[in-house]
Design an enzyme around this catalytic site. Structure first.
Site, PDB file in Angstrom:
ATOM      1  N   LYS A 151       8.108   8.769 -19.967  1.00 55.68           N
ATOM      2  CA  LYS A 151       8.839   8.762 -21.238  1.00 55.68           C
ATOM      3  C   LYS A 151       9.880   9.872 -21.244  1.00 55.68           C
ATOM      4  CE  LYS A 151       8.386  10.677 -25.407  1.00 55.68           C
ATOM      5  NZ  LYS A 151       9.776  10.616 -25.859  1.00 55.68           N
ATOM      6  N   GLU A 187       4.652  22.426 -18.371  1.00 57.84           N
ATOM      7  CA  GLU A 187       5.789  23.340 -18.211  1.00 57.84           C
ATOM      8  C   GLU A 187       6.366  23.540 -19.603  1.00 57.84           C
ATOM      9  OE1 GLU A 187       6.565  24.820 -15.501  1.00 57.84           O
ATOM     10  OE2 GLU A 187       5.434  23.666 -14.032  1.00 57.84           O
ATOM     11  N   CYS A 230      15.270  26.229 -20.267  1.00 58.55           N
ATOM     12  CA  CYS A 230      14.039  27.002 -20.447  1.00 58.55           C
ATOM     13  C   CYS A 230      14.123  28.336 -19.706  1.00 58.55           C
ATOM     14  CB  CYS A 230      12.846  26.198 -19.966  1.00 58.55           C
ATOM     15  SG  CYS A 230      13.057  25.577 -18.288  1.00 58.55           S
ATOM     16  N   GLU A 255      10.892  31.482 -29.314  1.00 61.78           N
ATOM     17  CA  GLU A 255      11.927  30.787 -28.543  1.00 61.78           C
ATOM     18  C   GLU A 255      12.964  30.175 -29.491  1.00 61.78           C
ATOM     19  OE1 GLU A 255      10.938  27.064 -26.519  1.00 61.78           O
ATOM     20  OE2 GLU A 255      11.991  27.784 -24.752  1.00 61.78           O
TER      21      GLU A 255
HETATM   22  P1  NDP Z   1       9.284  18.718 -27.112  1.00 66.04           P
HETATM   23  O1  NDP Z   1       7.978  19.366 -26.844  1.00 66.04           O
HETATM   24  O2  NDP Z   1       9.664  18.475 -28.518  1.00 66.04           O
HETATM   25  O3  NDP Z   1       9.361  17.295 -26.398  1.00 66.04           O
HETATM   26  C1  NDP Z   1       9.164  17.127 -25.011  1.00 66.04           C
HETATM   27  C2  NDP Z   1       8.767  15.682 -24.759  1.00 66.04           C
HETATM   28  O4  NDP Z   1       7.486  15.430 -25.323  1.00 66.04           O
HETATM   29  C3  NDP Z   1       9.708  14.665 -25.390  1.00 66.04           C
HETATM   30  O5  NDP Z   1       9.783  13.528 -24.583  1.00 66.04           O
HETATM   31  C4  NDP Z   1       9.013  14.371 -26.692  1.00 66.04           C
HETATM   32  O6  NDP Z   1       9.391  13.148 -27.268  1.00 66.04           O
HETATM   33  C5  NDP Z   1       7.569  14.350 -26.236  1.00 66.04           C
HETATM   34  N1  NDP Z   1       6.586  14.545 -27.298  1.00 66.04           N
HETATM   35  C6  NDP Z   1       6.777  15.061 -28.547  1.00 66.04           C
HETATM   36  N2  NDP Z   1       5.609  15.048 -29.241  1.00 66.04           N
HETATM   37  C7  NDP Z   1       4.665  14.538 -28.413  1.00 66.04           C
HETATM   38  C8  NDP Z   1       3.265  14.289 -28.533  1.00 66.04           C
HETATM   39  N3  NDP Z   1       2.591  14.543 -29.654  1.00 66.04           N
HETATM   40  N4  NDP Z   1       2.605  13.768 -27.475  1.00 66.04           N
HETATM   41  C9  NDP Z   1       3.258  13.520 -26.313  1.00 66.04           C
HETATM   42  N5  NDP Z   1       4.588  13.708 -26.150  1.00 66.04           N
HETATM   43  C10 NDP Z   1       5.294  14.231 -27.169  1.00 66.04           C
HETATM   44  O7  NDP Z   1      10.367  19.585 -26.334  1.00 66.04           O
HETATM   45  P2  NDP Z   1      11.934  19.420 -26.409  1.00 66.04           P
HETATM   46  O8  NDP Z   1      12.317  18.042 -25.978  1.00 66.04           O
HETATM   47  O9  NDP Z   1      12.384  19.933 -27.730  1.00 66.04           O
HETATM   48  O10 NDP Z   1      12.406  20.402 -25.235  1.00 66.04           O
HETATM   49  C11 NDP Z   1      12.631  21.741 -25.406  1.00 66.04           C
HETATM   50  C12 NDP Z   1      11.437  22.552 -24.948  1.00 66.04           C
HETATM   51  O11 NDP Z   1      11.151  22.269 -23.596  1.00 66.04           O
HETATM   52  C13 NDP Z   1      11.694  24.046 -25.021  1.00 66.04           C
HETATM   53  O12 NDP Z   1      10.565  24.682 -25.554  1.00 66.04           O
HETATM   54  C14 NDP Z   1      11.873  24.435 -23.573  1.00 66.04           C
HETATM   55  O13 NDP Z   1      11.573  25.766 -23.280  1.00 66.04           O
HETATM   56  C15 NDP Z   1      10.939  23.502 -22.896  1.00 66.04           C
HETATM   57  N6  NDP Z   1      11.299  23.355 -21.501  1.00 66.04           N
HETATM   58  C16 NDP Z   1      10.491  23.895 -20.552  1.00 66.04           C
HETATM   59  C17 NDP Z   1      10.824  23.825 -19.220  1.00 66.04           C
HETATM   60  C18 NDP Z   1       9.932  24.370 -18.155  1.00 66.04           C
HETATM   61  O14 NDP Z   1      10.116  23.992 -17.004  1.00 66.04           O
HETATM   62  N7  NDP Z   1       8.982  25.228 -18.465  1.00 66.04           N
HETATM   63  C19 NDP Z   1      12.082  23.199 -18.783  1.00 66.04           C
HETATM   64  C20 NDP Z   1      12.854  22.661 -19.873  1.00 66.04           C
HETATM   65  C21 NDP Z   1      12.463  22.735 -21.180  1.00 66.04           C
HETATM   66  P3  NDP Z   1      10.543  13.157 -28.411  1.00 66.04           P
HETATM   67  O15 NDP Z   1      11.769  13.658 -27.782  1.00 66.04           O
HETATM   68  O16 NDP Z   1      10.626  11.729 -28.775  1.00 66.04           O
HETATM   69  O17 NDP Z   1      10.039  14.019 -29.505  1.00 66.04           O
END
Ligand code: NDP
Length: 480
Positions: free
Chosen positions: A173, A248, A282, A384
């Site tokens: 997804k 991550e 990130c 963050e």
């Molecule tokens: P989110 O946690 O909001 O979403 C990440 C993914 O999870 C999306 O596909 C989202 O779908 C999905 N999701 C949301 N809620 C659920 C749930 N309850 N169960 C399963 N999946 C779910 O993160 P963001 O997209 O806002 O990304 C930003 C974040 O990602 C920042 O905190 C950043 O630091 C972190 N990040 C970490 C990295 C690393 O390597 N450590 C690299 C890049 C980013 P939907 O979009 O539809 O809500």
């Protein structure tokens, strides 16, 4: 309006419920396509397809799997312009960045793991004349891969490529906020001849599709990149089901600049580590600690350079910062500027929305922002923000800066600037983070372990770490 489709069992299909949600172009603040509002029925179909494909794919010789994934990589490279434009339109990032980093890296991920699997070997442990142990590593089955919006295809492929290369099948997804390049990828999978059901892409909302993947009883592995709050929710569901879990998560990375650094290099790279991709990486260094001897000189030069950055249409060549990904995200980032001021901070530059003209007048843009005068332990310096907002603080000693750098709940990446190699080594050893860069930033060797400590995650991706995650080891002990 164009409708994105799910990719299930080798075909591009509508969601079962026939419902769609809006997909925005953040640079103009308007809807430009529709995304399937899929639910657990779609996830179930995808999982069944992936289960059916698993026996044949896992037994396909790795050379053949590698060839298909390399073909996919070549197709991405051949479609660089189309993919980069799609990524930029969907995410708001400068087209130049998508062309230089995001899309080439997505192709590199497939190439890296396609060739990596050919070199991956299992271990043997001999007990002198008593016994010999050998350890096999088998693909597990259907893997759930959930990725965020900031580096859409880059991070999506970073999970899918190792999972597929080692012989698993996948239900993936992409973020609902940036689904478009994953959709384009599904078209290329068909062209590359990926057998049906090996990769399935289900679009939709996190709390529906992401949650359905997380709790599906036939998906024993979850690889997630995203926010720490979402990661905790996933762990709450997947933990008691004893799923293999890689998380991550977020970061609040320190950038430590000592008096004896190469000033110009530290300054130039800090511009990137602060504001690349509108600060939505990130690994961006959002807390800048500068040693007292050069603090004022560095701060003034940093502010002056930042004022010269161009916030503009992502498609213009001269643009340094494009749009942030969505209106709610822009409002969240700006709310942190207000909080910083309430906490006693001074905005040295930026701190506001940028209103462009013409077609971009309703886009979501933020001026690159530097804030000074905050305590290291205030909320602005602990939470963050994930936008083009950094704080800058002076320090005197190594002990002091380590205490401040290590004070957050996060521990993803750190950057250290010094010409003294002993000091660099000493500081790197004491930083609580999974990654430390010395005199550079975001220099990535894909073989190295990638991931964070504390609230920044659990497990490591990268290199053979990913193959270890996406396989189950079995040790066989033979008495001689
Ligand atoms: P989110 O946690 O909001 O979403 C990440 C993914 O999870 C999306 O596909 C989202 O779908 C999905 N999701 C949301 N809620 C659920 C749930 N309850 N169960 C399963 N999946 C779910 O993160 P963001 O997209 O806002 O990304 C930003 C974040 O990602 C920042 O905190 C950043 O630091 C972190 N990040 C970490 C990295 C690393 O390597 N450590 C690299 C890049 C980013 P939907 O979009 O539809 O809500």
């Amino acid at each position: 309006m164009e409708k994105i489709k799910n990719y299930i069992n080798g075909e591009l299909v509508e969601p079962v419920g026939k419902e769609y949600i809006d997909n925005f172009n953040p640079s103009i603040g308007a809807v430009y396509s529709l995304i399937p509002d899929s639910d657990e029925q779609d996830v179930d179909l995808a999982t069944k397809a992936a289960q059916a494909a698993f026996p044949a794919w896992s037994k396909t010789p790795k050379e053949k799997r590698a060839r298909i994934l390399q073909k996919l990589a070549s197709l991405i490279e051949n479609n660089l312009d189309r993919f980069a434009e799609a990524e930029s339109r969907d995410n708001g990032k400068p087209l130049s960045l998508a062309k230089r980093v995001d899309i080439p890296r997505a192709a590199a991920n497939f190439n890296f793991y396609a060739t990596g699997v050919l070199h991956y070997a299992s271990e043997a442990h001999q007990m002198e004349d008593t016994a010999i142990n050998y350890t096999t590593r088998e693909p597990i089955g259907v893997c759930g891969c959930i990725s965020p919006w900031n580096l859409p295809l880059y991070l999506f492929s970073w999970k899918i490529a190792p999972a597929l290369a080692i012989g698993n099948t996948v239900v993936a997804k992409p973020s609902e906020v940036t689904p478009y390049t994953a959709y384009l990828l599904s078209e290329l999978c068909i062209e590359a001849g990926l057998p049906k059901g090996v990769l399935n892409i289900v679009h939709g909302l996190g709390h529906k599709v992401g949650a359905a993947i997380t709790k599906h009883t036939d998906i024993p592995v979850i690889s997630f990149t995203g926010g720490t709050v979402t990661g905790a929710e996933i762990a709450r569901t997947a933990g008691p089901m004893f799923k293999k879990l890689s998380l991550e998560l977020g970061g609040k990375n320190p950038n430590i600049i000592f008096d004896d650094c190469d000033f110009e290099k530290a300054l130039g790279t800090t511009m990137h580590s602060s504001f690349a991709n509108q600060g939505q990486i990130c690994l961006c260094g959002s807390r800048i600690f500068v040693q007292r001897g050069i603090y004022e000189k560095f701060r003034d030069a940093f502010v002056a350079k930042t004022k010269k950055l161009t916030v503009g249409n992502p498609f213009d060549e001269g643009t340094n910062l494009g749009a942030v990904v969505s209106q709610p995200h822009m409002e969240k980032v700006l709310s942190y500027v207000t909080l910083a001021q309430e906490e006693g901070g001074t905005v040295l530059t930026g701190g506001h929305q940028v209103k462009l003209e013409g077609e971009q007048e309703n886009g979501w843009y933020i001026a690159p922002t530097i804030i000074e005068g905050l305590a290291f332990d205030c909320r602005t310096n602990q939470e963050e923000i994930f936008g083009p907002v950094v704080t800058i603080m002076p320090f005197d000693t190594i002990e002091e800066v380590l205490a401040m750098a290590n004070s957050t709940k996060y521990g993803l990446a750190s950057t250290v600037w010094t010409q003294d190699i002993t000091k660099a080594h000493n500081v790197a050893a004491q930083l609580h983070s999974g990654i430390v860069w010395v005199n550079t930033w975001l220099l990535r060797d894909l073989r190295t372990p990638f991931g964070g400590v504390k609230a920044s995650g659990v497990g490591r991706e990268g290199g053979f770490n990913a193959f270890e995650f996406f396989t189950e080891p079995k040790n066989v002990c033979i008495k001689l």
